[in-house]
Structure formats: structure tokens, C-alpha cells
Write a protein that holds these residues in place. Structure first.
Motif, mmCIF file in Angstrom:
data_model
loop_
_atom_site.group_PDB
_atom_site.id
_atom_site.type_symbol
_atom_site.label_atom_id
_atom_site.label_comp_id
_atom_site.label_asym_id
_atom_site.label_seq_id
_atom_site.Cartn_x
_atom_site.Cartn_y
_atom_site.Cartn_z
ATOM 1 N N ILE A 172 3.854 1.712 2.322
ATOM 2 C CA ILE A 172 5.310 2.480 2.622
ATOM 3 C C ILE A 172 5.101 3.947 1.436
ATOM 4 N N ASP A 173 5.875 4.282 1.899
ATOM 5 C CA ASP A 173 6.187 5.919 1.546
ATOM 6 C C ASP A 173 7.047 5.457 0.537
ATOM 7 N N THR A 174 7.047 6.364 -0.710
ATOM 8 C CA THR A 174 8.486 6.185 -2.173
ATOM 9 C C THR A 174 8.429 7.853 -2.711
ATOM 10 N N LEU A 175 7.732 8.526 -1.335
ATOM 11 C CA LEU A 175 7.875 10.173 -1.435
ATOM 12 C C LEU A 175 7.702 11.137 -3.020
ATOM 13 N N ASP B 162 10.816 4.632 2.398
ATOM 14 C CA ASP B 162 10.471 4.202 4.020
ATOM 15 C C ASP B 162 8.878 3.804 4.160
ATOM 16 N N VAL B 163 8.504 2.504 5.288
ATOM 17 C CA VAL B 163 7.673 1.045 5.441
ATOM 18 C C VAL B 163 7.264 2.194 6.779
ATOM 19 N N VAL B 164 6.169 3.195 6.734
ATOM 20 C CA VAL B 164 5.017 3.227 7.491
ATOM 21 C C VAL B 164 4.922 2.584 8.370
ATOM 22 N N ALA B 165 4.049 0.789 7.705
ATOM 23 C CA ALA B 165 3.471 0.424 8.392
ATOM 24 C C ALA B 165 3.225 -1.339 7.977
ATOM 25 N N ILE B 166 3.140 -2.074 8.960
ATOM 26 C CA ILE B 166 3.905 -3.947 8.693
ATOM 27 C C ILE B 166 2.271 -4.202 8.804
ATOM 28 N N ARG C 221 0.743 -1.565 -0.097
ATOM 29 C CA ARG C 221 0.076 0.273 -0.127
ATOM 30 C C ARG C 221 0.866 1.183 -0.430
ATOM 31 N N LEU C 222 0.323 2.322 -1.082
ATOM 32 C CA LEU C 222 1.018 3.438 -0.695
ATOM 33 C C LEU C 222 0.614 4.603 0.323
ATOM 34 N N LYS C 223 1.341 4.737 0.745
ATOM 35 C CA LYS C 223 1.259 6.285 2.158
ATOM 36 C C LYS C 223 0.257 7.093 1.057
ATOM 37 N N ASP C 224 -0.255 7.569 1.871
ATOM 38 C CA ASP C 224 -1.595 8.615 1.713
ATOM 39 C C ASP C 224 -2.381 8.470 0.088
ATOM 40 N N SER C 225 -2.899 7.318 -0.093
ATOM 41 C CA SER C 225 -2.888 7.004 -1.172
ATOM 42 C C SER C 225 -3.772 5.813 -1.403
ATOM 43 N N ASP C 226 -4.664 5.349 -2.233
ATOM 44 C CA ASP C 226 -5.670 4.705 -1.965
ATOM 45 C C ASP C 226 -5.154 3.442 -3.134
ATOM 46 N N THR C 227 -4.024 3.253 -3.422
ATOM 47 C CA THR C 227 -3.040 2.448 -4.438
ATOM 48 C C THR C 227 -3.099 1.125 -3.198
ATOM 49 N N GLU C 228 -3.172 -0.224 -4.197
ATOM 50 C CA GLU C 228 -2.492 -1.150 -3.439
ATOM 51 C C GLU C 228 -2.273 -2.292 -4.608
ATOM 52 N N GLY D 126 4.082 2.877 -11.501
ATOM 53 C CA GLY D 126 3.721 4.230 -11.878
ATOM 54 C C GLY D 126 4.476 4.968 -10.885
ATOM 55 N N PHE D 127 4.674 4.987 -9.697
ATOM 56 C CA PHE D 127 5.637 5.392 -9.177
ATOM 57 C C PHE D 127 7.176 5.108 -9.074
ATOM 58 N N GLU D 128 7.507 5.881 -9.451
ATOM 59 C CA GLU D 128 9.140 5.886 -9.918
ATOM 60 C C GLU D 128 9.609 5.335 -9.029
ATOM 61 N N VAL D 129 10.853 4.669 -8.897
ATOM 62 C CA VAL D 129 12.111 4.762 -7.698
ATOM 63 C C VAL D 129 12.765 3.745 -8.223
ATOM 64 N N MET D 130 13.791 4.751 -7.753
ATOM 65 C CA MET D 130 15.669 5.340 -8.490
ATOM 66 C C MET D 130 15.486 3.498 -8.049
ATOM 67 N N SER D 131 16.853 3.011 -8.353
ATOM 68 C CA SER D 131 17.613 1.583 -8.052
ATOM 69 C C SER D 131 19.223 1.817 -8.899
#
Length: 325
Positions: free
Chosen positions: A317-320, A278-282, A236-243, A260-265
Motif C-alpha cells: 500500500i501507499d499511505t502517502l 492506495d493499494v499498489v499490489a496484492i 508492505r509500504l511502497k518505497d520502503s523496506d518496511t513489512e 509510526g505510519f500515521e493514517v487519519m481515521s
């Protein structure tokens, strides 16, 4: 997104089984001769898993050849399916690979080296052993396997190292004693290892307990070596309804970028930490498969490396990542 890397085509030149569950695949690049690359390098390979193209990473075996790369693939039943796709390859098959790169930094100025390989972890260690053997240094390779029949490249390594090789076969009761091994090393020794996560974690604890400098323990891992079974989980994405659903054959990083949630790697092997979020909850449990975070950081569960780490249940999580207003 990922830092730029170069890809090119190659042909599967030869295939042979070097252990009951380990297959060596020789890849002949279209561009020859092969340019020099660092010892302990790996390549990324584009392979089909359930009809979908995915990327998997494999260390190069032995020293550099001029016309082909050697990789070894363990057929892992509890994985994301990459090994199954690689084992389905046949001679003359055409696949894409990336340019070799190495994430293992080795201090070549030392006089004493302790090499440790667990199972398929022998692939990068074999190249390091060959390079060290040509130098006037003291080295010893500890090779941990379930049985001698599972020890890939054993004849090759025995011829190279002789009594500098010790095989620790579990079925013979010859398990490696990491505490005793590290305590017996000279003060200036450096240890280089590759193996499953449990072995790496045990080695880090033993190394620290021996009072040795953390920087003198170098290691490489493989992202499939988790402490929990590889299974489907949700993100799940923080502050989003996306799962998002992360399938057994996909990574959290792939799922995030695909949505579409761009995460640099960068390394995508759990070693550099570039992709950490960041992990918000588990609601369940996180299976940290990286070697970037310390044991304490993993216990805190505040961050996760989505390139290799997984979960059981649901992780928020929060991908920023933020959509522009």
C-alpha cells in the motif's frame, strides 16, 4: 490519528444472555444522567484482548435510558478477539467508553420505513424501530436469523411491533427475499438495515435492481463481517523496506499507526472512508469489509479501508506518509 472523541469511565451494571451466543451488557457511566444522543448510536469500548488494550465498537440497544447504556455482544469465534474480551467482563468491572455517536442518517419525514436486521445487526435497528413506533408512520421490521432461538430481544420486539415484525428463520426455510421485499415497498419508502457483509451487498444489488434511489437505502455494518476468515497477513509500504504483520486480533490501521505510519481515521467501522489508502499490489486476496466503496471499486482493488478490511497473503500500500528529508 483520529478525530477527537471524549472518553469516560463506567461500571458494568448487569449482564444477561439474550441468545445462545449474544450477551447484553448494561454499562452505568460515572457521569449521570446520560445526555441525549442520536437514535442508532454506538459507543467505543476499551477492552483487553490477550492482555493488550484494544478498542471495539458496539451499537446501543433500544431507546435512551437515563442512567445506563445497553450493548449486545455476539461471541464470534472468527473475529479479532474483542467479543471474547467483552464476554470475560463481570458485574462491577470498570471499563472506558466513548461518548455515543451515530453514523446512520435517517430521513424522519417519510411515511414508510422498511427495517432489516441480520443477526446481531438488530442492536441499532431496535432503537430505530422504537423511535419510529412512536410516530404515526408505516414501518415493518424484517429480522433474519439462523433460528428463532438466535433472535435476541425477540420478546421485546414482538411486544413493541406486533404484526409489524417478521422473523426470517433460516432453519424454517423462511429466508428473506430482498428483491420481493423492495419491489413491494411504496415509492416513498426508505430502508434502514444492519447486518453481515453478504446481506448488505445483496441488499444493495436488490435495491438498485428495484430502481430505487441509492440514498434511500441506509445501512450500518460491523467490521468483523468479512467474506474471508480473519487471519494474520502482511502489509508492505511502497518505497520502503518496511513489512508489517497484522495479527488476527489487530487491524491494519492499528498496525500502521503503531509502526509510526500515521493514517487519519474517523468512524473505524468501514463507513466513512477517511482512512482509505492506495493499494499498489496484492499477492493474495483483499477482503473488503467496508461499506464505503462500491462493488466496482472493490473489484478494482485500488484502495482499501485499513480500519476493517483485511487480506490473505501480502498487500502493498501507499499511505502517502513520507519521512522528512
Amino acid at each position: 490519528m483520529r478525530f477527537a472523541e471524549q472518553w469516560s469511565w463506567c461500571t458494568v451494571d448487569a449482564i444477561r444472555d439474550v441468545a445462545p451466543t449474544i450477551r447484553e451488557i448494561a454499562l452505568r457511566p460515572d457521569q449521570r444522567p446520560i445526555a441525549p444522543y442520536p437514535v442508532g448510536s454506538h459507543i467505543n469500548v476499551a477492552v483487553l484482548v490477550d492482555g493488550q488494550p484494544v478498542r471495539r465498537c458496539y451499537s446501543l440497544v433500544g431507546e435512551r435510558a437515563s442512567n445506563f447504556y445497553r450493548i449486545a455482544v455476539r461471541l464470534a469465534p472468527n473475529s479479532r478477539g474483542g467479543s471474547r474480551g467483552m464476554w470475560n467482563l463481570q458485574p462491577r468491572a470498570r471499563i472506558e467508553i466513548s461518548t455515543p455517536a451515530s453514523l446512520i442518517e435517517i430521513d424522519w419525514s417519510r411515511r414508510n420505513y422498511c427495517l432489516i436486521a441480520g443477526g446481531i445487526g438488530i442492536t441499532p435497528i431496535s432503537a430505530i424501530a422504537a423511535a419510529l413506533r412512536r410516530r404515526n408512520v408505516d414501518l415493518h421490521l424484517h429480522y433474519a436469523v439462523k433460528s428463532r432461538s438466535d433472535a435476541a430481544f425477540l420478546d421485546e420486539l414482538s411486544a413493541l411491533l406486533g404484526d409489524r415484525l417478521t422473523v426470517h428463520a433460516g432453519n424454517e426455510g423462511a429466508r428473506i427475499d430482498l428483491d420481493a421485499t423492495f419491489r413491494a415497498l411504496p415509492d416513498d419508502a426508505i430502508a434502514v438495515m444492519c447486518g453481515p457483509m453478504r446481506m448488505l451487498e445483496a441488499a444493495r444489488r436488490a435495491w438498485n435492481a428495484a430502481g430505487r434511489a441509492p440514498a434511500d437505502l441506509r445501512y450500518e455494518t460491523f467490521g468483523s463481517s468479512g467474506l474471508k476468515p480473519t487471519a494474520e497477513f502482511r502489509v508492505r509500504l511502497k518505497d520502503s523496506d518496511t513489512e508489517l504483520v497484522v495479527s488476527q486480533t489487530s487491524s491494519m490501521l492499528d498496525a500502521l499507526n503503531g509502526a509510526g505510519f500515521e493514517v487519519m481515521s474517523d468512524c473505524q467501522r468501514g463507513e466513512c472512508g477517511v482512512c482509505a489508502v492506495d493499494v499498489v499490489a496484492i499477492d493474495g486476496e483483499i477482503d473488503h469489509r467496508d461499506v464505503f466503496f462500491s462493488d466496482t471499486q472493490k473489484q478494482d482493488n485500488r484502495k482499501i479501508c485499513p480500519c476493517v478490511s483485511r487480506a490473505i497473503g501480502v498487500v502493498t500500500i501507499d499511505t502517502l506518509y513520507r519521512v522528512d528529508a
